[in-house]
Structure formats: structure tokens, C-alpha cells
Design a protein around this motif. Structure first.
Motif, PDB file in Angstrom:
ATOM      1  N   LEU A  80     115.679  11.173 107.593  1.00  0.00           N
ATOM      2  CA  LEU A  80     116.900  11.376 108.375  1.00  0.00           C
ATOM      3  C   LEU A  80     118.057  11.827 107.481  1.00  0.00           C
ATOM      4  O   LEU A  80     118.875  12.669 107.878  1.00  0.00           O
ATOM      5  CB  LEU A  80     117.277  10.091 109.120  1.00  0.00           C
ATOM      6  CG  LEU A  80     116.332   9.665 110.242  1.00  0.00           C
ATOM      7  CD1 LEU A  80     116.732   8.289 110.784  1.00  0.00           C
ATOM      8  CD2 LEU A  80     116.311  10.684 111.377  1.00  0.00           C
ATOM      9  N   ARG A  81     118.112  11.295 106.264  1.00  0.00           N
ATOM     10  CA  ARG A  81     119.154  11.725 105.320  1.00  0.00           C
ATOM     11  C   ARG A  81     118.974  13.205 104.983  1.00  0.00           C
ATOM     12  O   ARG A  81     119.946  13.969 104.910  1.00  0.00           O
ATOM     13  CB  ARG A  81     119.106  10.881 104.042  1.00  0.00           C
ATOM     14  CG  ARG A  81     119.467   9.422 104.237  1.00  0.00           C
ATOM     15  CD  ARG A  81     119.647   8.715 102.881  1.00  0.00           C
ATOM     16  NE  ARG A  81     119.655   7.270 103.038  1.00  0.00           N
ATOM     17  CZ  ARG A  81     120.692   6.559 103.485  1.00  0.00           C
ATOM     18  NH1 ARG A  81     121.794   7.171 103.836  1.00  0.00           N
ATOM     19  NH2 ARG A  81     120.612   5.244 103.580  1.00  0.00           N
ATOM     20  N   THR A  82     117.725  13.604 104.735  1.00  0.00           N
ATOM     21  CA  THR A  82     117.463  15.000 104.403  1.00  0.00           C
ATOM     22  C   THR A  82     117.880  15.918 105.536  1.00  0.00           C
ATOM     23  O   THR A  82     118.590  16.910 105.327  1.00  0.00           O
ATOM     24  CB  THR A  82     115.962  15.225 104.130  1.00  0.00           C
ATOM     25  OG1 THR A  82     115.468  14.190 103.281  1.00  0.00           O
ATOM     26  CG2 THR A  82     115.715  16.564 103.475  1.00  0.00           C
ATOM     27  N   PRO A  85     122.457  19.083 106.139  1.00  0.00           N
ATOM     28  CA  PRO A  85     122.914  20.455 106.376  1.00  0.00           C
ATOM     29  C   PRO A  85     123.827  20.606 107.583  1.00  0.00           C
ATOM     30  O   PRO A  85     124.604  21.563 107.657  1.00  0.00           O
ATOM     31  CB  PRO A  85     121.599  21.225 106.584  1.00  0.00           C
ATOM     32  CG  PRO A  85     120.556  20.416 105.908  1.00  0.00           C
ATOM     33  CD  PRO A  85     120.985  19.004 106.119  1.00  0.00           C
ATOM     34  N   TYR A  86     123.737  19.708 108.543  1.00  0.00           N
ATOM     35  CA  TYR A  86     124.546  19.816 109.752  1.00  0.00           C
ATOM     36  C   TYR A  86     125.829  18.994 109.690  1.00  0.00           C
ATOM     37  O   TYR A  86     126.603  18.969 110.643  1.00  0.00           O
ATOM     38  CB  TYR A  86     123.718  19.384 110.972  1.00  0.00           C
ATOM     39  CG  TYR A  86     122.683  20.415 111.364  1.00  0.00           C
ATOM     40  CD1 TYR A  86     123.021  21.476 112.190  1.00  0.00           C
ATOM     41  CD2 TYR A  86     121.390  20.337 110.880  1.00  0.00           C
ATOM     42  CE1 TYR A  86     122.082  22.432 112.534  1.00  0.00           C
ATOM     43  CE2 TYR A  86     120.444  21.294 111.220  1.00  0.00           C
ATOM     44  CZ  TYR A  86     120.798  22.340 112.045  1.00  0.00           C
ATOM     45  OH  TYR A  86     119.863  23.295 112.377  1.00  0.00           O
ATOM     46  N   ALA A 117     118.201  28.109 109.451  1.00  0.00           N
ATOM     47  CA  ALA A 117     119.233  27.461 110.258  1.00  0.00           C
ATOM     48  C   ALA A 117     119.201  25.949 110.076  1.00  0.00           C
ATOM     49  O   ALA A 117     120.236  25.294 109.962  1.00  0.00           O
ATOM     50  CB  ALA A 117     119.042  27.826 111.729  1.00  0.00           C
ATOM     51  N   MET A 118     117.998  25.371 110.012  1.00  0.00           N
ATOM     52  CA  MET A 118     117.866  23.922 109.803  1.00  0.00           C
ATOM     53  C   MET A 118     118.395  23.489 108.450  1.00  0.00           C
ATOM     54  O   MET A 118     118.847  22.355 108.285  1.00  0.00           O
ATOM     55  CB  MET A 118     116.395  23.511 109.932  1.00  0.00           C
ATOM     56  CG  MET A 118     115.898  23.467 111.364  1.00  0.00           C
ATOM     57  SD  MET A 118     114.120  23.180 111.422  1.00  0.00           S
ATOM     58  CE  MET A 118     113.965  21.742 110.386  1.00  0.00           C
ATOM     59  N   ALA A 119     118.327  24.390 107.467  1.00  0.00           N
ATOM     60  CA  ALA A 119     118.826  24.079 106.125  1.00  0.00           C
ATOM     61  C   ALA A 119     120.321  24.361 105.997  1.00  0.00           C
ATOM     62  O   ALA A 119     120.866  24.336 104.896  1.00  0.00           O
ATOM     63  CB  ALA A 119     118.050  24.877 105.076  1.00  0.00           C
ATOM     64  N   GLY A 120     120.962  24.648 107.109  1.00  0.00           N
ATOM     65  CA  GLY A 120     122.406  24.849 107.109  1.00  0.00           C
ATOM     66  C   GLY A 120     122.839  26.211 106.630  1.00  0.00           C
ATOM     67  O   GLY A 120     123.991  26.404 106.221  1.00  0.00           O
ATOM     68  N   ALA A 128     113.161  12.768 100.833  1.00  0.00           N
ATOM     69  CA  ALA A 128     111.839  13.169 101.317  1.00  0.00           C
ATOM     70  C   ALA A 128     111.931  14.149 102.488  1.00  0.00           C
ATOM     71  O   ALA A 128     112.870  14.102 103.286  1.00  0.00           O
ATOM     72  CB  ALA A 128     111.049  11.939 101.734  1.00  0.00           C
ATOM     73  N   VAL A 129     110.940  15.016 102.574  1.00  0.00           N
ATOM     74  CA  VAL A 129     110.802  15.897 103.730  1.00  0.00           C
ATOM     75  C   VAL A 129     109.647  15.463 104.619  1.00  0.00           C
ATOM     76  O   VAL A 129     109.520  15.918 105.753  1.00  0.00           O
ATOM     77  CB  VAL A 129     110.623  17.372 103.314  1.00  0.00           C
ATOM     78  CG1 VAL A 129     111.854  17.890 102.603  1.00  0.00           C
ATOM     79  CG2 VAL A 129     109.378  17.560 102.449  1.00  0.00           C
ATOM     80  N   SER A 130     108.778  14.586 104.113  1.00  0.00           N
ATOM     81  CA  SER A 130     107.667  14.030 104.883  1.00  0.00           C
ATOM     82  C   SER A 130     107.632  12.524 104.682  1.00  0.00           C
ATOM     83  O   SER A 130     108.196  12.004 103.714  1.00  0.00           O
ATOM     84  CB  SER A 130     106.328  14.624 104.432  1.00  0.00           C
ATOM     85  OG  SER A 130     106.270  16.002 104.670  1.00  0.00           O
ATOM     86  N   ALA A 131     106.942  11.836 105.594  1.00  0.00           N
ATOM     87  CA  ALA A 131     106.928  10.382 105.537  1.00  0.00           C
ATOM     88  C   ALA A 131     106.170   9.840 104.337  1.00  0.00           C
ATOM     89  O   ALA A 131     106.544   8.819 103.768  1.00  0.00           O
ATOM     90  CB  ALA A 131     106.331   9.823 106.828  1.00  0.00           C
ATOM     91  N   ALA A 132     105.098  10.520 103.935  1.00  0.00           N
ATOM     92  CA  ALA A 132     104.282  10.045 102.818  1.00  0.00           C
ATOM     93  C   ALA A 132     104.618  10.838 101.557  1.00  0.00           C
ATOM     94  O   ALA A 132     104.971  12.018 101.630  1.00  0.00           O
ATOM     95  CB  ALA A 132     102.800  10.176 103.148  1.00  0.00           C
ATOM     96  N   PRO A 133     104.503  10.220 100.385  1.00  0.00           N
ATOM     97  CA  PRO A 133     104.924  10.878  99.137  1.00  0.00           C
ATOM     98  C   PRO A 133     104.221  12.195  98.860  1.00  0.00           C
ATOM     99  O   PRO A 133     104.833  13.131  98.330  1.00  0.00           O
ATOM    100  CB  PRO A 133     104.583   9.842  98.059  1.00  0.00           C
ATOM    101  CG  PRO A 133     104.436   8.546  98.765  1.00  0.00           C
ATOM    102  CD  PRO A 133     104.027   8.848 100.165  1.00  0.00           C
ATOM    103  N   TRP A 134     102.929  12.266  99.193  1.00  0.00           N
ATOM    104  CA  TRP A 134     102.160  13.487  98.956  1.00  0.00           C
ATOM    105  C   TRP A 134     101.690  14.100 100.274  1.00  0.00           C
ATOM    106  O   TRP A 134     100.641  14.730 100.341  1.00  0.00           O
ATOM    107  CB  TRP A 134     100.979  13.196  98.025  1.00  0.00           C
ATOM    108  CG  TRP A 134     101.437  12.837  96.638  1.00  0.00           C
ATOM    109  CD1 TRP A 134     101.795  13.689  95.631  1.00  0.00           C
ATOM    110  CD2 TRP A 134     101.624  11.518  96.116  1.00  0.00           C
ATOM    111  NE1 TRP A 134     102.191  12.981  94.524  1.00  0.00           N
ATOM    112  CE2 TRP A 134     102.095  11.646  94.783  1.00  0.00           C
ATOM    113  CE3 TRP A 134     101.448  10.236  96.632  1.00  0.00           C
ATOM    114  CZ2 TRP A 134     102.387  10.548  93.984  1.00  0.00           C
ATOM    115  CZ3 TRP A 134     101.734   9.145  95.835  1.00  0.00           C
ATOM    116  CH2 TRP A 134     102.199   9.306  94.524  1.00  0.00           C
TER     117      TRP A 134
END
Length: 960
Positions: free
Chosen positions: A184-186, A190-191, A611-614, A748-754
Motif C-alpha cells: 500500500l505504501r508503494t 505516486p498519487y 500512469a500508476m507510477a505517477g 515491496a511490489v508483491s506480497a512475497a519477497p521473491w
């Protein structure tokens, strides 16, 4: 006598289909003397690698699996009680063997061609129905990537729906899993969305807030009654997202009944292995009024040309390929295969079976809680479903040591311990835990009167939150509880779908290549499948070895300094790469750099991700040959040089050409302060011949489900790792639970580290068994096969773009626009191909009215010829319409595909024969694939959207 024996079996010869004789014939057809001559005419000299790839020697399939067994042994398979969104479970063997391990399911493509996808569409409709029933919501999609990113999609949907445009605060319960908060922080940064993390019990809601999110049960395991909180939020026009444990919803009141606007979560508990983090299908459910803002794919009910029940992907106008930078999401890959498994798990167990599993887990958790309370440990969760929490005081160290000695992993946080139970937990497991908790206090299990504790187990779920509503009442969830019935149901759906088991799938930009059995086998090994993503690092030595090797190999292939293996789709890789670039500019105090240049030919995910990356999108023109207009690029790069963030470019181009100006293009961007992001969708034409780094890119994502053999699975799983140049390495994604952070890591961009770690094994196997020479030859043969098809078809269909020497890369675009004058649309060709036993090439992308063809190196010459023969025969059918010998509105193309029911019906009113409709070429009779329905009615399903399994009596109404 010299035996001339090859003492090593080469996997390369299994993966690359054309043999030497076929190669010679194809080269002759193309008009070159050698494969190297073709490559020289195709790949510009200035970008070709001077040295071969530096990779380990290729292994045979036998040797690879033996060596991997050694690596797997370094993983310690403990009993996992960590929870945090990941739980061990039991995959029913009938589902494991007949779906997860079955190429008839995992080699299917995304169901854009509905007539040959009815099996997986039905399975995905079952999944949607399951989610709707369990959450108490009105509409659901056909899966998302993981729980954390689904929560982020919910946040952005709430943001886009807000009535008060000044509201920019999003309340986040502090009891949500930490990896979800990290994502959620990631996504919020951008918005300019402000996250307010706190307690839902004490927060003061106000009109600055557009949304709120809570977890049910909470991340600590507590079952809260959120109904009052929901009412307060709605009074202020604040929409509420609930992250829910789907198994718990069989015994808990569903969020839709107490005020949720959106419900998200993971279906991993429904028979999907933990796999060190994935792949797992997330779910997303909401109210019907929000359906056009919902991310991802929705499966809807419609009718076919005969008025029969049919399914299709609905509301496609929401997709990013159409809305581009105005899209609400960049999602392109779902987790279809895993969603299908989860839906089948629900069908196999049914409502009673799922309730029994949930009840057993809760009963064992209650028994464990009572036992530890009897030992005078301090219980912190007065209510719970499967997770208990105790304050251990100064006994944390001894308890942790005993847990390790007994091969158990718990979730420790200071003096607190959380213990989450799952489907695999037995009463013996509970006794083991109680035994060593007792030992630490100098007591004995026999002192507890354990049998009395079992008899005294009671529910710890608040009475007002016990589920009373029915669920999964549709026959599909009540008719397949024996293995024989389930097997036949699975096979009946599989028979409706065309996959790589039947024929080549010549989709441009999608690279439907061989998914070798040896590559797939290790995914289900317990040493890989039963590992929790947050397991202690000293227990995952095998995974660390595999991930390290894959990082090194992909870095060598791309020419980059390092990879992040975290993004679990190509579109998410795009987003991650752009966020890394954004962080790099911010670190240099260039916060204002937010302009991204994107060619007009780009994938729709490119502008959506930007757009998602601002970032603000500025479109660069393409010239009449399909190449980037370099002068227009220069003009816009200079015009925006003070604010230029990056260029997004696909190479070879989306038009299937190696643009010779690519180095100049990259230099222009760098000269004006920007970075070059390369879309790796077409890496199948680069590996071993050139590389993103050598061309001048700074970051590139790799579609492992394309170039590196992870199967498409009917629409997912995918993987989109990113490689970066040295100066971007410090900004690669980190993680809040597992420390993989660099100096300046983005969250993080995904829930799991890898990401979806277990399927990284597939790409690891592919590279290890192909070796440097094999990978390079794969690229050469991908180019050979494409140019062979081009040479056979270009006299029948204009090829829209080619390089300076008349060659295409690994794919080409067939121009079908001239046929429109006679009423023949490119869609008609796509549907007619089904009668010939083929899936259509990519339709109307990147140019409307065209077909983009990519054969891959895995297809033999005779299969390429079958496809070419079909396309040439269809061209003759088109000619009949063009010359007027066939009716413009009632012809063999417009009526395609022809089902067995239509062809064998008593009545036949067509101007052509049944034989010609169903068996237009001699080879078809040997391996006829019958589409299960006629052409779908695209608009009917959108006018009357039904996205859950209709009751049996409604089928006749659909056909009316």
C-alpha cells in the motif's frame, strides 16, 4: 570402427523442433544459405553481442533433476504455523494430477477466443461464484496476483470512485499483514495518497478520507466485529475494503453482510501449495454498481450464434489495452490456473466439506489455546478463527528453541508468539506443541487431562459473527464430491479447450513455446512446494541457491548488474521498473522528472503502468514502416528535457522489427537526462544475440512466462522480474518481513519477497538445460521459424513491416484490412481458424485489422506448414467473398466456427458443404478439434451481465 557416439543427451534438441533437414528446407524457402546469414540480415550488426553468453554448460534432463534433488535437500520442510496469509493445505490428488500437472490445462492461453476456451471459462466462472458466495458480495473477478496487490487495487479503486476530489487520506488498520501495508505504501506514493495507519477502534474518521481497509480476522488473528466501524465510514462517504481469509468465511459472517464495499484476499488455502510465496490466486469482490471500475478480468454469461449458453470475458472496454493511460489498472496477467484449482477445490469439498475443514481447524486452535491457558500462558486473543497469540514473557528463547527442535515454525514478535493452524494440522501436532510448552515450564502433558480438554473445546468466534447464511448452493459445488465425478468433470471441461497439446498457438507477442515436462516436475516437490515465504533463512538454502543462480544467469543474459525476482507479472515488472527509475530520480533531487515517452505502438500496459507510477505520458509517433520516428522522439525529448523521466520501448519493436536506430534512440534519452526502460516482451528474439544493456537500456522486465518457459496457464501465472544497470541496483524492491533490502530500496511490489518463487524453478531448469549455445540457438530458430512463415504467407497476406533486408524478427504482422471492403473482418479469420484446429494469432494488435503471428522455436516445420496451409486456404475463402461468389453476409467465414452439433444437425441451409465447413483440408480429419460452441454474442453478455453460475432453470431463459 569409430562409433562416433554423442555421450550426452542434449535437451536443446528436444526444445528446438526443426532438425537439420527441416532447417535446410526452410532456409531454402527463405532464400538464404545458412542460419547465420539469416541472423545477419535480421539483427543489426551494431547491436549483436561480440562474445557468447557466459553460462554453465548445459545439463541433460536426467542430470538436472538429480542435481536439483541435491539443492532441494538444503530446504528444511518444517511444520509451518507462521500464517500471515500463507498456510499449508492438501491439494486433492485428483486436482493435482489432472489440472496442476496437466499440460491440457497449464499450456492454454488467456481465453480471448471464447469458442475454444469454454472449459477454463466455466472453471473461472465457478471461481467467481465461489468468491461471491463466500464474501457475500455481488460481483467478483477471475483472480488477481496476490493478496497484497489486490488490497492495493482496492485502494486505488476507492480513490478513483471518491466523491470528494480533495480527499486523499486512506485509513489502514495496523492489524493488517505487514507485507500488505508495505505494498500500500508503494502504490499510494505516486498519487500523493496519505496512509493513516492506526487502530480501527480509536481512529477519528473524517472527510479527508476516501477509504479504509481492515483485515478479517485481523493480522493478529482477532475476530473483530467491524459493523459499527463500517457504519461510521459510510456516514462520511468513506468506502470500506475488507481483507478476508476465505476459508474463515465458511464459519464467519461474510463482510458483504455487515457493510464491506470491497472484499479481497487470497485463495491459497484452497488447495494451492505455499511454494515459498506463490503463485496464488487473489480474489476481488465488490458491489455491482462498481463493476466498471473493478480491476482484472470478469467472466460473463452470454449466448452463442445458436442461442446456447456460452461464456466470454466481459466488459473488455475496461482493459488497459483500450484505455491505456486512462485505465484504472495495468493488470494483464491473472492467476487463472491457480483460480481454477481453487474453484475445483471448492467444488470437490462442497459447502459441507469446506465447513468441516474450517471447523476442524478452529476446533484444534481452540484446543491448543485451552491447553496453553491451562499451562498458565497468557492468551492475548479472546476471539479467533485459526490463530492464537500468547505473551511468553521471558520464555520466548526456550520456546523458540523447542519449536525448532520439534521442526515447527512459529511467528515470534518480541515476547509474543502467534501460532496459526491449517488444514494439515492434526491433533498429534497440537499434542507436540503442548508437550514442549509444558516442558519449558517443567510440566508434563499427562498433567493436563488432555482428553477432558478435547471434550471441553468450545467456539472462540463471537456468536454475533457466526455465519448463518447459506453458500455454494449451485449444483457445481454439490455434484462432484467423489473422485470419479470430479475426474470426469475436470476432463469434460478440458475437452472444450484448445491448448498446446493440440496445435501451435501462433500468438504474436505472447510466445507460446514448449513448457517441458522436466521443467515442470520440481514445482510439486515438497521441498519446494511446502515452504513458507517467511521461513527462517537457514531453512531455505536450496531456494537461496536456485534464486542466486537464476539472478546471475538472467543478469548475464540481459547484461545487467542485478535482478529483482519479486514482480509476479509482466505488467507488475513494468510498474516496478518505473518505480525504481522514479526512486533514482528522487534520490538525485530530480523529483520533477515525471515525463515518460512512449511510442504509439506500445503495449497498452506501458502507458497504464506509467500512469500508476505517477508519470505523464507523451506519445512518440511511429513512421510508415512502424519504427519509432526518431525526429519526433528527439523533438519531444528536448522539449521535455527538464522533466524527462524515461522512455518505454519494446525491442524488437511491437511490430516485429529490429529497429536499427535503437542505440541512437537510447542515447537521445540519456542526453536529455532520462532513463531507458525496455519492455522485455520480445526477449525471445534477443537472448544470446543481443541484450538490453548492450543496446543502452537501464532497466528491463522479463516475461518469464514467455521467453523463459513458465506456462501461461489459461491466463496466468506469469512472472516479470526486472534487471537493472548498476546505478539502479540500490533501488530494487525490498520487503518488510524478509530483509532483502538495498540501500535505497523501494517498498515491496508483491506480497512475497521473491514473488511466485516456486515457478522460478521452471526458468531455472530451462536455462540450466539449454546452456549458452542452446539459448542462442533457440533465438535463432525463433527468427528462422517466423521468417519461414513470412516467406510462405507474404504472397497471400501483405506483411505490414519488416527490417531493411526484408526480414522480420520473431514475429510478423499480416495485414487483413483490405478484406474489410467485402465485409470480412479479422475476427472472421480468427474464428475460421478454429475449424482448421488452430488458435488465432494476436488479433488487431498493435494495428487494428491485422494478425500478429509468432511461431516460437519449439514448433517443427510440419506444424508451421499446417498453419500456413490453413491460412492460405482461408485466403482462398476470402477471395470468394471478394469476388462475389460467396455471399457477403452468409459465408463460411461469417458462420465460423462450425460446431459438431451444427455440422451433424438434420437441417443444413448453408451454400457450402458440411465437409468443407468442418474438414476443409485433408489433415484435419486425423486430429479434428471441435469448438464446443458457435460464435459468441459479444454484446448480449454486457447488456445483461451475469458473472456467477446461473441456476439450472435460468439456462433456458438465456437461450430465449
Amino acid at each position: 570402427m569409430n562409433l562416433n557416439i554423442d555421450f550426452k543427451e542434449k535437451f536443446e534438441s528436444r526444445h528446438i523442433a526443426p532438425d537439420q533437414e527441416a532447417t535446410t528446407q526452410m532456409l531454402s524457402q527463405i532464400g538464404v544459405d545458412s542460419l547465420d546469414e539469416l541472423i545477419q540480415q535480421t539483427v543489426p550488426a551494431q547491436i549483436r553481442l561480440k562474445e557468447p553468453l557466459n553460462l554453465p554448460a548445459a545439463k541433460s534432463e536426467f542430470d538436472y533433476l538429480n542435481d536439483l534433488r541435491q539443492a532441494a535437500s538444503k530446504n528444511k520442510v518444517f511444520k509451518s504455523f507462521i500464517g500471515k496469509g500463507y498456510y499449508d493445505n492438501i491439494t486433492p490428488p485428483v486436482i493435482l494430477r489432472n489440472i496442476f500437472e496437466n499440460p491440457g490445462w497449464y499450456t492454454q492461453y488467456t481465453p480471448y477466443q471464447a469458442e475454444i476456451s469454454q472449459g477454463r471459462l466455466q472453471a473461472l466462472l465457478n471461481f467467481q461464484t465461489m468468491v461471491i458466495d463466500l464474501t457475500g458480495m455481488e460481483i467478483a473477478n477471475a483472480s488477481l496476483l496476490d493478496e497484497g496487490t489486490a488490497a492495493a487495487e482496492a485502494m486505488f479503486m476507492q480513490y478513483s470512485l471518491r466523491k470528494n476530489q480533495k480527499a486523499n487520506v486512506f485509513f489502514v488498520s495496523e492489524d493488517i499483514f505487514p507485507q500488505t501495508i508495505d505494498i500500500l505504501r508503494t502504490r499510494s506514493a505516486p498519487y500523493g495518497i496519505e496512509l493513516l495507519v492506526g487502530s480501527h477502534e480509536t481512529v477519528e474518521l473524517d472527510d479527508r478520507m476516501f477509504g479504509a481497509i481492515v483485515q478479517y480476522p485481523s493480522g493478529k488473528g482477532i475476530v473483530y466485529n467491524y459493523s459499527d466501524f463500517a457504519s461510521k465510514a459510510h456516514a462520511l462517504n468513506i468506502k470500506l475494503t475488507v481483507v478476508a481469509d476465505i476459508l474463515s468465511l465458511t464459519v464467519l459472517t461474510p463482510p458483504g453482510e455487515w457493510g464491506a464495499d470491497i472484499v479481497v484476499g487470497s485463495t491459497q488455502r484452497f488447495g494451492i501449495p505455499m511454494g515459498f510465496g506463490g503463485p496464488h490466486a487473489a480474489f476481488f469482490a465488490t458491489k455491482d454498481e462498481y463493476k466498471r471500475s473493478m480491476p482484472g478480468r470478469i467472466i460473463g454469461v452470454t449466448v452463442d450464434s445458436s442461442g446456447n449458453y456460452a461464456l466470454r470475458m466481459a466488459l473488455q472496454t475496461r482493459e488497459q489495452h483500450i484505455r491505456r493511460d486512462k485505465a484504472t489498472s495495468n493488470i494483464c496477467t491473472a492467476q487463472a490456473l491457480l483460480a481454477i484449482m481453487a474453484g475445483m477445490y471448492a467444488a470437490y469439498h462442497g459447502p459441507k466439506g469446506l465447513g468441516n475443514i474450517a471447523g476442524r481447524i478452529h476446533g484444534l486452535a481452540s484446543l491448543l489455546a485451552s491447553s496453553l491457558e491451562e499451562l498458565e500462558y497468557k492468551q492475548l486473543n479472546l476471539t479467533f478463527f485459526d490463530t492464537i497469540r500468547f505473551d511468553l514473557g521471558n520464555l520466548t528463547g526456550p520456546i523458540h528453541a523447542e519449536a525448532i527442535n520439534n521442526l515447527c515454525n512459529f511467528d515470534f514478535n518480541g515476547s509474543e508468539v502467534c501460532i496459526s493452524l491449517d488444514e494439515t494440522t492434526s491433533i498429534e501436532d497440537v499434542k507436540t506443541i503442548v508437550r514442549f510448552f509444558a516442558k519449558v515450564k517443567g510440566r508434563n502433558l499427562n498433567e493436563l487431562n488432555f482428553e477432558d480438554l478435547i471434550l471441553g473445546v468450545s467456539s472462540r468466534i463471537p456468536a454475533e459473527l457466526e455465519r448463518s447464511s447459506t453458500f455454494l448452493t449451485h449444483p457445481v459445488f454439490n455434484d462432484h464430491h467423489s473422485e470419479h465425478e470430479m475426474l470426469r468433470y475436470i476432463k469434460s471441461l478440458e475437452a472444450k479447450d484448445l491448448s498446446l497439446c493440440h496445435s501451435m498457438i501462433p500468438l504474436g507477442s505472447c510466445t507460446m513455446k514448449l513448457n517441458a515436462t522436466t521443467e515442470m516436475i520440481p514445482v510439486t516437490w515438497a521441498e519446494f512446494s511446502k515452504i513458507h515465504p517467511f521461513a527462517p533463512t537457514d531453512q531455505v538454502g536450496g531456494y537461496m541457491q536456485i534464486l542466486s543462480e537464476l539472478n546471475d544467469w538472467l543478469s548475464e543474459i540481459t547484461g545487467f548488474a542485478a535482478m529483482s525476482l519479486q514482480p509476479n507479472s509482466g505488467a507488475q515488472g513494468e510498474y516496478a521498473g518505473l518505480m525504481v527509475i522514479r526512486a533514482y530520480h528522487a534520490d538525485r533531487n530530480d523529483h520533477h522528472r515525471n515525463i515518460v515517452l512512449i511510442p504509439s505502438s506500445a503495449h497498452g500496459t506501458n502507458p497504464a503502468s506509467a500512469a500508476m507510477a505517477g508519470m505523464k505520458v507523451v506519445v512518440v509517433k511511429c513512421d510508415e514502416n512502424g519504427n519509432i520516428d526518431v525526429e519526433d522522439l528527439k523533438t519531444k525529448a528536448v522539449q521535455h528535457k527538464d522533466d524527462l523521466s524515461c522512455l518505454m520501448v519494446t525491442y524488437p519493436s511491437t511490430h516485429g522489427v529490429f529497429e536499427e536506430s535503437i542505440i541512437e534512440i537510447c542515447e537521445v534519452i540519456h542526453e536529455n537526462g532520462g532513463q531507458v526502460y525496455m519492455d522485455g516482451a520480445n526477449m525471445n528474439a534477443q537472448v544470446g544475440l543481443t541484450s538490453p544493456a548492450s543496446i543502452g537500456a537501464d532497466v528491463c522486465h522479463l516475461n518469464l512466462h514467455k521467453t523463459f518457459c513458465i506456462p501461461h496457464g489459461g491466463g496466468g501465472p506469469g512472472m516479470g522480474p526486472i534487471g537493472v544497470a548498476k546505478h539502479l541496483v540500490p533501488f530494487l524492491p525490498g520487503h518488510t518481513v524478509v530483509d532483502i533490502n538495498n540501500d535505497h530500496s523501494i517498498p515491496a511490489v508483491s506480497a512475497a519477497p521473491w514473488g511466485s518463487a516456486s515457478i522460478l524453478l521452471i526458468s531455472h531448469a530451462y536455462i540450466a538445460m539449454m546452456g549458452a549455445e542452446g539459448l542462442t540457438n533457440a533465438t535463432k530458430y525463433a527468427i528462422l521459424n517466423a521468417n519461414y512463415i513470412k516467406s510462405r504467407l507474404e504472397d497471400h497476406y501483405p506483411v505490414l513491416y519488416s527490417g531493411s533486408m526484408g526480414r522480420c524478427a520473431h514475429e510478423m504482422i499480416l495485414d487483413c484490412r483490405s478484406f474489410k471492403s467485402a465485409g470480412v473482418e479479422v475476427t472472421d479469420i480468427a474464428k475460421r481458424l478454429m475449424d482448421y484446429g488452430f488458435h488465432a494469432p494476436t488479433v488487431s494488435f498493435p494495428v487494428a485489422g491485422t494478425l500478429m503471428v509468432e511461431p516460437t522455436e519449439s514448433e517443427p516445420k510440419h506444424e508451421l506448414d499446417r498453419f500456413c496451409d490453413a491460412m492460405i486456404a482461408i485466403r482462398a475463402e476470402i477471395e470468394e467473398v471478394l469476388t462475389g461468389s460467396a455471399d457477403k453476409h452468409n459465408n463460411i467465414l461469417k458462420n465460423a466456427p462450425h460446431t459438431s452439433a451444427v455440422v451433424t444437425a438434420d437441417n443444413w441451409d448453408k451454400e457450402y458443404s458440411r465437409q468443407r465447413a468442418a474438414f476443409p483440408l485433408p489433415y484435419i480429419a486425423e486430429r479434428k478439434f471441435w469448438p464446443s460452441i458457435g460464435r459468441v454474442n459479444e454484446t448480449h453478455g454486457d447488456r445483461t451481465l451475469i458473472c456467477s453460475c446461473p441456476p439450472i432453470e435460468a439456462y433456458s431463459e438465456l437461450e430465449a
